[in-house]
Design a protein around this motif. Sequence first.
Motif, PDB file in Angstrom:
ATOM      1  N   ASP A 181       0.928  -1.166   0.002  1.00 24.94           N
ATOM      2  CA  ASP A 181      -0.012  -0.001   0.074  1.00 24.94           C
ATOM      3  C   ASP A 181       1.042   1.100  -0.023  1.00 24.94           C
ATOM      4  N   ILE A 182       1.830   1.321   1.240  1.00 26.89           N
ATOM      5  CA  ILE A 182       2.248   2.933   1.459  1.00 26.89           C
ATOM      6  C   ILE A 182       3.504   2.919  -0.069  1.00 26.89           C
ATOM      7  N   LEU A 183       4.246   2.155  -0.070  1.00 25.00           N
ATOM      8  CA  LEU A 183       5.530   2.241  -1.022  1.00 25.00           C
ATOM      9  C   LEU A 183       4.783   2.296  -2.494  1.00 25.00           C
ATOM     10  N   PRO A 184       3.710   1.452  -3.053  1.00 22.82           N
ATOM     11  CA  PRO A 184       3.063   1.661  -4.264  1.00 22.82           C
ATOM     12  C   PRO A 184       2.535   3.083  -4.206  1.00 22.82           C
ATOM     13  N   ALA A 185       1.596   3.504  -3.346  1.00 22.28           N
ATOM     14  CA  ALA A 185       1.248   4.934  -3.369  1.00 22.28           C
ATOM     15  C   ALA A 185       2.425   5.906  -3.720  1.00 22.28           C
ATOM     16  N   ARG A 186       3.549   5.911  -2.575  1.00 22.89           N
ATOM     17  CA  ARG A 186       4.574   6.794  -3.013  1.00 22.89           C
ATOM     18  C   ARG A 186       5.113   6.619  -4.437  1.00 22.89           C
ATOM     19  N   GLU A 187       5.149   5.544  -4.672  1.00 18.91           N
ATOM     20  CA  GLU A 187       5.677   5.575  -6.417  1.00 18.91           C
ATOM     21  C   GLU A 187       4.641   6.143  -7.352  1.00 18.91           C
ATOM     22  N   GLY A 188       3.358   6.005  -6.913  1.00 15.70           N
ATOM     23  CA  GLY A 188       2.475   6.635  -7.873  1.00 15.70           C
ATOM     24  C   GLY A 188       2.493   8.363  -7.854  1.00 15.70           C
ATOM     25  N   GLY A 189       2.976   8.782  -6.631  1.00 18.11           N
ATOM     26  CA  GLY A 189       2.917  10.327  -6.604  1.00 18.11           C
ATOM     27  C   GLY A 189       2.390  10.740  -5.089  1.00 18.11           C
ATOM     28  N   GLU A 190       2.114   9.794  -4.232  1.00 16.15           N
ATOM     29  CA  GLU A 190       1.642  10.033  -2.933  1.00 16.15           C
ATOM     30  C   GLU A 190       2.828  10.918  -2.041  1.00 16.15           C
ATOM     31  N   ARG A 191       2.893  11.930  -1.431  1.00 19.61           N
ATOM     32  CA  ARG A 191       3.744  12.557  -0.531  1.00 19.61           C
ATOM     33  C   ARG A 191       3.497  11.853   0.913  1.00 19.61           C
ATOM     34  N   ALA A 192       4.480  11.072   1.282  1.00 16.33           N
ATOM     35  CA  ALA A 192       4.357  10.351   2.542  1.00 16.33           C
ATOM     36  C   ALA A 192       5.392  10.782   3.731  1.00 16.33           C
ATOM     37  N   ARG A 193       4.981  10.911   4.786  1.00 19.77           N
ATOM     38  CA  ARG A 193       5.714  11.073   5.842  1.00 19.77           C
ATOM     39  C   ARG A 193       5.274  10.305   6.939  1.00 19.77           C
ATOM     40  N   VAL A 194       6.188  10.149   7.998  1.00 19.70           N
ATOM     41  CA  VAL A 194       6.263   9.201   9.072  1.00 19.70           C
ATOM     42  C   VAL A 194       6.175   9.987  10.606  1.00 19.70           C
ATOM     43  N   ARG A 195       5.394   9.525  11.470  1.00 23.45           N
ATOM     44  CA  ARG A 195       5.430  10.175  12.990  1.00 23.45           C
ATOM     45  C   ARG A 195       5.607   8.914  13.695  1.00 23.45           C
ATOM     46  N   PRO A 196       6.359   9.077  14.851  1.00 23.31           N
ATOM     47  CA  PRO A 196       6.328   7.816  15.578  1.00 23.31           C
ATOM     48  C   PRO A 196       4.979   7.523  16.188  1.00 23.31           C
ATOM     49  N   GLU A 197       4.128   8.483  16.483  1.00 18.67           N
ATOM     50  CA  GLU A 197       2.630   8.275  17.017  1.00 18.67           C
ATOM     51  C   GLU A 197       1.853   9.326  16.413  1.00 18.67           C
ATOM     52  N   LEU A 198       0.540   9.021  16.039  1.00 19.30           N
ATOM     53  CA  LEU A 198      -0.484   9.979  15.547  1.00 19.30           C
ATOM     54  C   LEU A 198      -1.520   9.855  16.641  1.00 19.30           C
ATOM     55  N   PRO A 199      -2.374  11.074  16.997  1.00 21.98           N
ATOM     56  CA  PRO A 199      -3.268  11.284  17.815  1.00 21.98           C
ATOM     57  C   PRO A 199      -4.625  10.701  17.396  1.00 21.98           C
ATOM     58  N   ILE A 200      -4.857  10.647  16.250  1.00 16.73           N
ATOM     59  CA  ILE A 200      -6.100  10.134  15.865  1.00 16.73           C
ATOM     60  C   ILE A 200      -5.942   9.760  14.378  1.00 16.73           C
ATOM     61  N   LYS A 201      -6.933   8.998  13.522  1.00 18.53           N
ATOM     62  CA  LYS A 201      -6.909   8.820  12.321  1.00 18.53           C
ATOM     63  C   LYS A 201      -8.042   9.731  11.594  1.00 18.53           C
ATOM     64  N   LEU A 202      -7.593  10.186  10.428  1.00 16.82           N
ATOM     65  CA  LEU A 202      -8.257  11.444   9.978  1.00 16.82           C
ATOM     66  C   LEU A 202      -8.010  11.439   8.533  1.00 16.82           C
ATOM     67  N   VAL A 203      -9.120  11.487   7.785  1.00 13.34           N
ATOM     68  CA  VAL A 203      -9.234  11.999   6.358  1.00 13.34           C
ATOM     69  C   VAL A 203      -9.791  13.407   6.154  1.00 13.34           C
ATOM     70  N   ILE A 204      -9.099  14.317   5.105  1.00 17.69           N
ATOM     71  CA  ILE A 204      -9.676  15.563   4.934  1.00 17.69           C
ATOM     72  C   ILE A 204      -9.781  15.442   3.421  1.00 17.69           C
ATOM     73  N   ARG A 205     -10.901  16.035   2.786  1.00 21.08           N
ATOM     74  CA  ARG A 205     -11.145  16.359   1.473  1.00 21.08           C
ATOM     75  C   ARG A 205     -10.738  17.713   1.331  1.00 21.08           C
TER      76      ARG A 205
END
Length: 325
Positions: A181-205
Amino acid sequence: MEFAVLGLGEAEERTYQALVASPHTTAAELAADMGTSTPVTAHLLAVLVAKHLATRNGRPARYLAAPPDVTLARLIQERDQDLSAARAKVNALTELHRNANNVSGPELGMELLTDRAAIGAAARLLTFEARDQVRALDRPPYVDRPGSHLEEQLDRMRQGVAYRVVYSRAATEWPHRLKDDILPAREGGERARVRPELPIKLVIRDDQDALIPFNLGPGGQQLAVLVRRSPVLTALEALFEAEWDRAVAIDQGGAASDARPREEADEITRSLLALLTTGMSDTAIARAQGWSLRTTHRRLRRLMAQLGATTRFQAGLIAGRRGLI
């Protein structure tokens, strides 16, 4: 049959295919080729003529199939128009549903979703309706199989929708999530970053609405809040941007400052470099790639030697400058 979606029955499709292969044939001749009766074949040919898929000329009547690239393309275009009208109706009904289910009135603009199907549908609708960008904070657990929505995302990115996603480290360590999922999406143009922890799961349109799924127990996601344009959405956008600024990029991409051509790297090297940038441990890398810990150590040592790096941080910098990640 393949053309059922275009409004053709199985017998009609079979007759059309036979007619394409046997131009200027009579009903009796085509019936003999297909192993059917002449009256049945004559009726099917009349149906094809009525649908502009064939023409009839002469006595005795001989039939000629219309060019597939023209006629079937027209049927496909008609179906696309029907689907567009259906999507518009779905959007209108969705708007009505949202307004009818606002938690505390239109001014609050929040809708409570209480089952997995509704949550999944809302998430897909948000990404489908996006025109400019989708922003997400991504953390486990997951209901769907990793990669199950990858093609939809790649298609949206090809249409010009930008994706920015911050993953928790646990997301990169989730089984098959990184590779499928993550690496193929990145190869397709997604800008991806990583944090040790995240407070919530969220999607914004765009800057229009957001979805916050909740995990209420071992059964997975059972509740979510759909937030529309409001001060709450503004706060969620600020939260995303703050997490984005603090996150570490998985893909350095074109950020390399030198002008040298990008070097080529094999799949294993690219995967290792991407995993190194997330800060994952050797054990987590081995688990994500399905390798033994011994194999992981050996490949990491070889990669460090090839780069001439003595630390992981230095390896990331050198790989970025060379255009390997």
